[in-house]
Scaffold this active site. Structure first.
Site, short mmCIF file in Angstrom:
data_model
loop_
_atom_site.label_atom_id
_atom_site.label_comp_id
_atom_site.label_asym_id
_atom_site.label_seq_id
_atom_site.Cartn_x
_atom_site.Cartn_y
_atom_site.Cartn_z
N ASN A 12 0.95 -1.22 0.02
CA ASN A 12 0.12 0.05 0.11
C ASN A 12 1.00 1.26 -0.09
OD1 ASN A 12 -1.87 2.12 0.51
ND2 ASN A 12 -2.62 1.27 2.31
N ARG A 240 -9.74 16.27 6.61
CA ARG A 240 -10.40 16.55 5.39
C ARG A 240 -12.01 16.83 6.06
NH1 ARG A 240 -9.81 10.96 2.54
NH2 ARG A 240 -7.63 10.72 2.90
N GLY A 332 -13.19 3.53 14.80
CA GLY A 332 -14.28 2.75 14.93
C GLY A 332 -14.09 1.65 16.00
N GLU A 383 -7.80 -4.95 5.59
CA GLU A 383 -7.65 -4.64 4.20
C GLU A 383 -6.37 -5.49 3.31
OE1 GLU A 383 -8.78 -0.18 3.36
OE2 GLU A 383 -7.85 -0.44 5.40
#
Length: 404
Positions: A12, A240, A332, A383
Site C-alpha cells: 500500500n 478533511r 471505530g 484490508e
C-alpha cells in the site's frame, strides 16, 4: 525456511509511506507487517513486526525506491523472498472501468494513471509502488485491488450528482466511494459474527480512521456511500472537511484571495478534526484533551459524532431493515466514546448501548448493544488480508486456465 512460492506480498504505497505485509493466503496468517514512513523527510524509518515483537530500522532520508530496497533486504533476511508467489497492490481509484481486482498489465497501469485527476493524492503514489516493485520483480504476477470497485454496484440514484448530465457522460463525474476493500472484509466478518446469511443481510458500516466514510450494504453489495468523486466528500475526517457548501470555494477566493489549489489543500490537509480543534487530527489526542477541558477538542469530537450519526440515519433509508451497524477502522474499533455518542444520537433507529460491552470494544460477537436493541457491533478490518485473498484467487485462476 519456506521456499514454496505461495505467500503474497501486499503493498500500500502512499505519498510518504509504504505499508507492506507478507501473508499466507491459505492460513491467512501475516508473517510480517510493517511501514516505511516519513519518506522524503529526515528521520525516514521502517517499523515492522513479526509474530514476536516490533522492530525499527533507521533509513535517515529515503525516497520510495530506497525504502523498497530496504524492505526487500528485510524480507530476504527473514527468508521470505523465495516464498512470494505474487504482489497485491492497493489502488484507491479505478473509476468506472474496474468492478473487480485485476492482474496488472500496461493497459491497467494506463487506466490507473488516467484516474489520477480523480485521486491526485493517492493514485500517483499507488502507481509508483507498482512501478518500483515491477523493477525488482520483473516476472512476478502483480494484482491491483481497487477501493472503488466494491461501490460499482450502487444505483444511479445514489451515485449521480445533480449537475448537468454531460459532465457524467463526458468525464464520468459521479460518486465513486472508497474504503471498498475494508467494506468487503467487514461485511463478511460481521455476518459471520452475527450468524446471518450475507446474501440476505442489511448493514450500515462506518469505516473511521484518519479518512472516514460510511456505507449502506444490502445482501453483500454496496447501495450507497458517503465519499464521492474524490475521498474529500462525506464525513468529517482527520484533516478533511467532508461535506460543505460548494460556494465556499468562491467565498474563500473572494475574501482571502486563495487559488483553487490553496483551497483544495486547506480542505484536504488543514480541515476536519484538525481544523476545528486547532490541535490534532488524532482522535486519541483529542479525547485526552477534551477530558482535560479543551473546548475546541470537545467541539471537534461533537461535530464528528453528530455528522456521522446524521449521515448513518440518512443511509438507513437505503435499507429495508438494519441487521447491524458495523464500526471499523482505527477510531471505530478503539474509541468507545465516539461509538457511545453515535449510538446515543441514533436512538430513533432503536439503538440501545450496552455500556460494559462498548468499553470492551464488543462482547464475544463484537456486539456493543443491548439484547432488545437494534444491533451495533465492532469488527476489526483487515484490508491487507482482503488484498492477499484477491491476489491469490486471481493467480490461481490464471494458473488453472494457463493464461499469462
Amino acid at each position: 525456511m519456506n521456499t514454496t512460492p505461495s505467500n503474497i506480498l501486499v503493498i500500500n504505497c502512499g505519498s510518504s509511506s509504504i505499508k507492506f505485509a507478507v501473508i499466507n493466503p491459505t492460513t491467512e496468517q501475516a508473517l510480517i507487517t510493517g511501514i516505511a514512513e516519513r519518506l522524503g523527510e529526515t528521520g525516514s524509518q521502517i517499523v515492522w513486526k513479526d509474530s514476536q515483537q516490533k522492530h525499527t530500522i533507521a533509513l535517515t532520508t529515503a525516497d520510495h525506491d530506497l525504502a523498497m530496497q530496504s524492505i526487500l533486504k528485510l524480507l530476504a533476511e527473514q527468508q521470505l523472498i523465495d516464498s512470494l508467489a505474487a504482489i497485491g497492490h492497493r489502488v484507491v481509484h479505478g473509476g468506472e472501468e474496474f468492478t473487480h481486482s485485476t492482474l496488472i498489465n500496461e493497459k491497467v497501469k494506463k487506466a490507473i494513471a488516467d484516474c489520477q485527476p480523480l485521486a491526485p493524492l493517492h493514485n500517483p503514489a499507488n502507481l509508483l509502488g507498482i512501478t518500483i516493485t515491477e523493477k525488482y520483480f520483473e516476472k512476478m504476477p502483480q494484482v491491483a485491488v481497487f477501493d472503488t470497485a466494491f461501490h460499482q454496484t450502487m444505483p444511479a440514484q445514489a451515485y449521480l450528482y445533480a449537475i448537468p448530465y454531460r459532465f457524467y457522460k463526458e468525464k464520468s463525474v459521479r460518486r465513486y466511494g472508497f474504503h471498498g476493500t475494508s467494506y468487503r472484509y467487514v461485511t463478511t466478518a460481521a455476518c459471520q459474527q452475527l450468524g446471518i446469511d450475507q446474501q440476505h443481510s442489511q448493514l450500515l458500516c462506518a469505516h473511521l480512521g484518519n479518512g472516514c466514510s460510511a456505507a449502506a450494504i444490502s445482501n453483500g453489495q454496496a447501495i450507497d456511500t458517503t465519499m464521492g468523486l474524490t475521498p474529500l466528500e462525506g464525513l468529517v475526517m482527520g484533516t478533511r472537511s467532508g461535506n460543505l457548501d460548494p460556494n465556499l470555494f468562491s467565498f474563500l477566493a473572494a475574501e482571502y484571495g486563495y487559488s483553487l489549489d490553496d483551497i483544495s489543500h486547506i480542505l484536504n490537509k488543514e480541515s476536519g478534526l484538525l481544523g476545528i480543534s486547532e490541535l490534532s487530527n488524532d482522535m486519541r489526542t483529542l479525547e485526552e484533551a477534551a477530558n482535560q477541558g479543551n473546548q475546541q477538542a470537545q467541539l471537534a469530537i461533537a461535530v464528528f459524532c453528530y455528522q456521522l450519526a446524521k449521515t448513518l440515519g440518512g443511509l438507513a433509508t437505503a435499507l429495508t431493515k438494519i441487521d447491524g451497524l458495523v464500526f471499523t477502522g482505527g477510531i471505530g474499533e478503539n474509541s468507545s466514546y465516539v461509538r457511545q455518542q453515535v449510538i446515543k444520537q441514533l436512538a430513533i433507529l432503536g439503538f440501545k448501548l450496552d455500556e460494559q460491552a462498548n468499553l470492551q470494544n464488543g462482547n464475544e460477537q463484537g456486539v456493543i448493544t443491548q439484547p432488545n436493541s437494534t444491533c451495533a457491533l465492532v469488527v476489526k478490518t483487515n484490508e491487507e488480508l482482503m488484498i492477499a485473498r484477491d491476489t491469490a484467487s486471481l493467480i490461481n485462476q490464471t494458473t488453472a486456465t494457463g493464461n499469462d
